[in-house]
Structure formats: C-alpha cells, structure tokens
Design a protein around this motif. Structure first.
Motif, mmCIF file in Angstrom:
data_model
loop_
_atom_site.group_PDB
_atom_site.id
_atom_site.type_symbol
_atom_site.label_atom_id
_atom_site.label_comp_id
_atom_site.label_asym_id
_atom_site.label_seq_id
_atom_site.Cartn_x
_atom_site.Cartn_y
_atom_site.Cartn_z
ATOM 1 N N VAL A 7 -33.094 -6.398 -101.004
ATOM 2 C CA VAL A 7 -33.387 -5.624 -102.109
ATOM 3 C C VAL A 7 -34.284 -6.374 -103.185
ATOM 4 O O VAL A 7 -33.675 -7.629 -103.544
ATOM 5 C CB VAL A 7 -32.175 -4.609 -102.721
ATOM 6 C CG1 VAL A 7 -31.108 -5.890 -103.252
ATOM 7 C CG2 VAL A 7 -32.627 -3.842 -103.749
ATOM 8 N N ARG A 8 -35.315 -5.944 -103.472
ATOM 9 C CA ARG A 8 -35.938 -6.552 -104.469
ATOM 10 C C ARG A 8 -35.933 -5.978 -105.917
ATOM 11 O O ARG A 8 -36.372 -4.582 -105.957
ATOM 12 C CB ARG A 8 -37.553 -6.821 -104.070
ATOM 13 C CG ARG A 8 -38.446 -7.504 -105.157
ATOM 14 C CD ARG A 8 -39.872 -7.607 -104.619
ATOM 15 N NE ARG A 8 -40.052 -8.672 -103.747
ATOM 16 C CZ ARG A 8 -39.996 -10.053 -103.910
ATOM 17 N NH1 ARG A 8 -39.900 -10.524 -104.919
ATOM 18 N NH2 ARG A 8 -40.115 -10.706 -102.750
ATOM 19 N N ASP A 9 -35.761 -6.541 -106.984
ATOM 20 C CA ASP A 9 -35.714 -6.092 -108.299
ATOM 21 C C ASP A 9 -37.029 -5.688 -108.862
ATOM 22 O O ASP A 9 -37.958 -6.668 -108.609
ATOM 23 C CB ASP A 9 -34.752 -6.947 -109.316
ATOM 24 C CG ASP A 9 -34.405 -6.163 -110.522
ATOM 25 O OD1 ASP A 9 -34.452 -4.999 -110.444
ATOM 26 O OD2 ASP A 9 -33.988 -6.852 -111.391
ATOM 27 N N THR A 10 -37.255 -5.050 -109.707
ATOM 28 C CA THR A 10 -38.610 -4.757 -110.368
ATOM 29 C C THR A 10 -38.069 -4.289 -111.890
ATOM 30 O O THR A 10 -36.910 -3.752 -111.978
ATOM 31 C CB THR A 10 -39.404 -3.820 -109.632
ATOM 32 O OG1 THR A 10 -38.850 -2.588 -109.962
ATOM 33 C CG2 THR A 10 -39.580 -4.030 -107.807
ATOM 34 N N LYS A 11 -39.194 -4.000 -112.578
ATOM 35 C CA LYS A 11 -39.004 -3.878 -114.136
ATOM 36 C C LYS A 11 -38.795 -2.366 -114.020
ATOM 37 O O LYS A 11 -38.110 -1.667 -115.025
ATOM 38 C CB LYS A 11 -40.272 -3.823 -114.882
ATOM 39 C CG LYS A 11 -40.272 -5.407 -115.403
ATOM 40 C CD LYS A 11 -41.444 -5.715 -116.273
ATOM 41 C CE LYS A 11 -41.538 -7.094 -116.635
ATOM 42 N NZ LYS A 11 -42.629 -7.378 -117.598
ATOM 43 N N SER A 12 -38.969 -1.486 -112.831
ATOM 44 C CA SER A 12 -38.875 0.180 -112.670
ATOM 45 C C SER A 12 -37.761 0.538 -111.801
ATOM 46 O O SER A 12 -36.953 0.953 -112.225
ATOM 47 C CB SER A 12 -40.359 0.677 -112.408
ATOM 48 O OG SER A 12 -40.815 0.246 -111.356
ATOM 49 N N VAL A 13 -37.918 0.090 -110.664
ATOM 50 C CA VAL A 13 -36.909 0.688 -109.747
ATOM 51 C C VAL A 13 -37.003 -0.259 -108.375
ATOM 52 O O VAL A 13 -38.261 -0.904 -108.138
ATOM 53 C CB VAL A 13 -37.637 2.201 -109.230
ATOM 54 C CG1 VAL A 13 -38.846 2.048 -108.506
ATOM 55 C CG2 VAL A 13 -36.460 2.436 -108.157
ATOM 56 N N PRO B 62 -30.836 1.838 -97.380
ATOM 57 C CA PRO B 62 -29.723 1.019 -96.683
ATOM 58 C C PRO B 62 -28.626 0.494 -97.706
ATOM 59 O O PRO B 62 -28.785 0.750 -98.916
ATOM 60 C CB PRO B 62 -30.579 -0.001 -95.924
ATOM 61 C CG PRO B 62 -31.603 -0.333 -96.545
ATOM 62 C CD PRO B 62 -32.275 0.929 -97.330
ATOM 63 N N TRP B 63 -27.821 -0.367 -97.117
ATOM 64 C CA TRP B 63 -26.654 -1.004 -97.895
ATOM 65 C C TRP B 63 -26.747 -2.602 -97.679
ATOM 66 O O TRP B 63 -26.956 -2.899 -96.486
ATOM 67 C CB TRP B 63 -25.161 -0.447 -97.507
ATOM 68 C CG TRP B 63 -25.178 0.929 -97.636
ATOM 69 C CD1 TRP B 63 -25.936 1.860 -97.947
ATOM 70 C CD2 TRP B 63 -24.053 1.526 -96.784
ATOM 71 N NE1 TRP B 63 -25.344 3.228 -97.669
ATOM 72 C CE2 TRP B 63 -24.448 3.265 -97.021
ATOM 73 C CE3 TRP B 63 -23.177 1.311 -95.879
ATOM 74 C CZ2 TRP B 63 -23.492 4.141 -96.347
ATOM 75 C CZ3 TRP B 63 -22.319 2.402 -95.543
ATOM 76 C CH2 TRP B 63 -22.605 3.770 -95.595
ATOM 77 N N LEU B 64 -26.542 -3.253 -98.836
ATOM 78 C CA LEU B 64 -26.309 -4.853 -98.365
ATOM 79 C C LEU B 64 -24.877 -4.830 -97.730
ATOM 80 O O LEU B 64 -24.208 -3.920 -97.898
ATOM 81 C CB LEU B 64 -26.179 -5.276 -100.030
ATOM 82 C CG LEU B 64 -27.589 -5.475 -100.483
ATOM 83 C CD1 LEU B 64 -27.214 -6.347 -101.838
ATOM 84 C CD2 LEU B 64 -28.522 -6.317 -99.654
ATOM 85 N N CYS C 238 -26.090 -10.074 -94.540
ATOM 86 C CA CYS C 238 -26.990 -9.150 -95.245
ATOM 87 C C CYS C 238 -26.856 -9.124 -96.645
ATOM 88 O O CYS C 238 -26.297 -8.144 -96.999
ATOM 89 C CB CYS C 238 -26.664 -7.743 -94.487
ATOM 90 S SG CYS C 238 -27.040 -7.949 -92.904
ATOM 91 N N ASN C 239 -27.206 -10.104 -97.505
ATOM 92 C CA ASN C 239 -26.880 -10.079 -98.758
ATOM 93 C C ASN C 239 -27.991 -10.434 -99.835
ATOM 94 O O ASN C 239 -27.709 -10.981 -100.684
ATOM 95 C CB ASN C 239 -25.651 -11.255 -99.117
ATOM 96 C CG ASN C 239 -25.854 -12.421 -98.645
ATOM 97 O OD1 ASN C 239 -26.895 -12.818 -98.345
ATOM 98 N ND2 ASN C 239 -24.724 -13.392 -98.710
#
Length: 259
Positions: A35-41, A68-70, A107-108
């Motif tokens: 999962v990659r963070d961004t300023k929006s979503v 999916p899930w971490l 997967c983290n």
C-alpha cells in the motif's frame, strides 16, 4: 465450515499445467500486496517478476473491486491495459483480487507518499456514508414487464469466497425480478472454479465451495423475502476448466428465475 488445515493445504498446493499459460497480456499471480500513501487516497500495488502492478485505490465497499489486506497474500487476475501507470504501477484492467485466507507476516509493506505519485481526486472522499468522489454507483435494474419469461442471473465470487459487500445489489436484482414477475420457481446452481497462473501453475478451489455458495445464495434469497417459492438448489463439484482468461467467471452461482 471449512477447516483451516484443509484450506492451508489447498492454498499451498498447486499443480503444474504442462505447456499451458495465459495470453501474454494477462497477469495471474499470487503475491504480497503493498500500500502506497498519497495526499489524497492510498493505492495498492503488487510485484511480479520484477514489475510493479497497480491493483486498486483504497475506496469503499461499494467499489466493484475491493482492496486487498496487509498480512495476507492476494490472487491477482488482470489484463495489462494502455492506461498510464498509476502510483508507479502498470495498470491491470479489468482486475479481480482475491485475498488468500492464511496470515502471512511478510505481507506488510507500506510505502511513503511521494509527490510524483499524487492522485488527482479533488476533493477526496468526505467522511461518513458513501456519496463522495470515491463512491461507486450502479445503474438501476430495468423493471420487469408483463409476460417476461425465465431469466438467468450470474453471481461471481472471489477465489474460495462467498457473498461479500458487492453482492447485495445483485441479490436485490434477482429478488426484484422474481417479485415483479410473480415467479414460482428459482433454480440455483453453484460452481467451483480454477485459475491458470502466468507461471503455468494452476490453483483450484476447495471441493466444498460450490455447495456452500449455492446454499448461501438460497438462504439469502429466502431471508430477503422470497420464501413462498419452489427452490431447486444444486452444485457441480468438479472444477470448471479455464484458459487463464476466464478464471474469475468459473467461480460462480447461476440463478434461473422462472415466472
């Protein structure tokens, strides 16, 4: 209920399919999601054979594809599209994601936000019930007309999965048609699927899943108000074959509504 040892054995076992593989533009693989963070979503990615693939945005449960899930691997089934990369990943469209049930501590991966990967959702989805920029809306089913005949509905599922958040609208369409046509008979058939991975291996769903799906759909339709109807519920235990493209469609239940 499916026991975890049997499920784990299935998920760890794959049979090699000789001289077979999906088309070159199809990607079917099992990997850890990132999962990659961004300023929006936030956006979800996965790595396969040295390439990064974009999977889906972190949206709400009304989306046609849920993230999916971490902590779990994910089965990715998609087709490489011409859409420009999103969050640094090759876009798969359409894509189907199935979370694998066993925990996997590896997967983290959480990637920090980077300016070059900012998305253009303005404004981002507001808090509260779905209804903002990232909410998904679906067309209203066409009302049944007097004299309409039998109609078959198809419900597809995640790998080894049952009914989830995206299915109620499909079940409501079945119930609405049955009520509007004053149907007296519903025939439900469950199927067990398989998926041909890009590396030539295949994974097959649990033997009991076809029955569980058919019975679950019947229970939900009865509970939703279709109680005074003749039901025929059956299932096919042999997995349906796949060419590596139609794997998601083999995991299904068909519902034939007869007025």
């Amino acid at each position: 209920m499916i026991n975890r040892p049997a499920l784990k054995l299935l998920m760890m076992s794959v049979s090699v399919v000789a001289a077979a593989a999906p088309p070159a533009n199809v990607r079917n693989f099992i990997a850890c999601p990132e999962v990659r963070d961004t300023k929006s979503v936030p956006c979800w990615l996965a790595q396969y054979q040295g390439e990064t693939y974009f999977l889906v945005l972190q949206s709400d449960v009304s989306a046609p594809v849920n993230p999916p899930w971490l902590g779990h691997k994910v089965l990715v089934e998609g087709r490489v599209s011409d859409t420009p990369n999103i969050c640094g990943g090759i876009v798969l469209e359409p894509v189907v994601l199935s979370v694998m049930p066993d925990l996997d501590a590896s997967c983290n991966t959480m990637l920090p936000a980077e300016e070059r990967y900012n998305l253009t959702f303005e404004p981002p989805r507001p808090p509260g019930p779905s209804g903002g920029q990232l909410a998904f809306r679906y067309a209203t089913p066409v009302p049944a007309k007097p004299g309409d005949g039998p109609k078959q509905f198809t419900i597809t599922f995640d790998f080894n999965g049952g009914v989830v958040f995206r299915h109620p609208r499909q079940l409501m369409a079945i119930m609405t048609y049955a009520q509007e046509t004053r149907s007296g008979h519903v025939e439900i058939t469950g199927y067990r699927g398989s998926t041909l991975l890009s590396n030539g291996e295949s994974v097959v769903e649990l033997p009991v899943i076809a029955r569980k799906r058919a019975e679950q759909v019947a229970t939900l339709l009865r509970g939703g108000g279709l109680g005074n109807i003749d039901y025929k519920v059956s299932w096919q235990e042999e997995p349906l074959p796949t060419d590596g493209v139609d794997g998601p469609s083999t995991r299904r239940v068909t519902v034939l509504v007869t007025p």
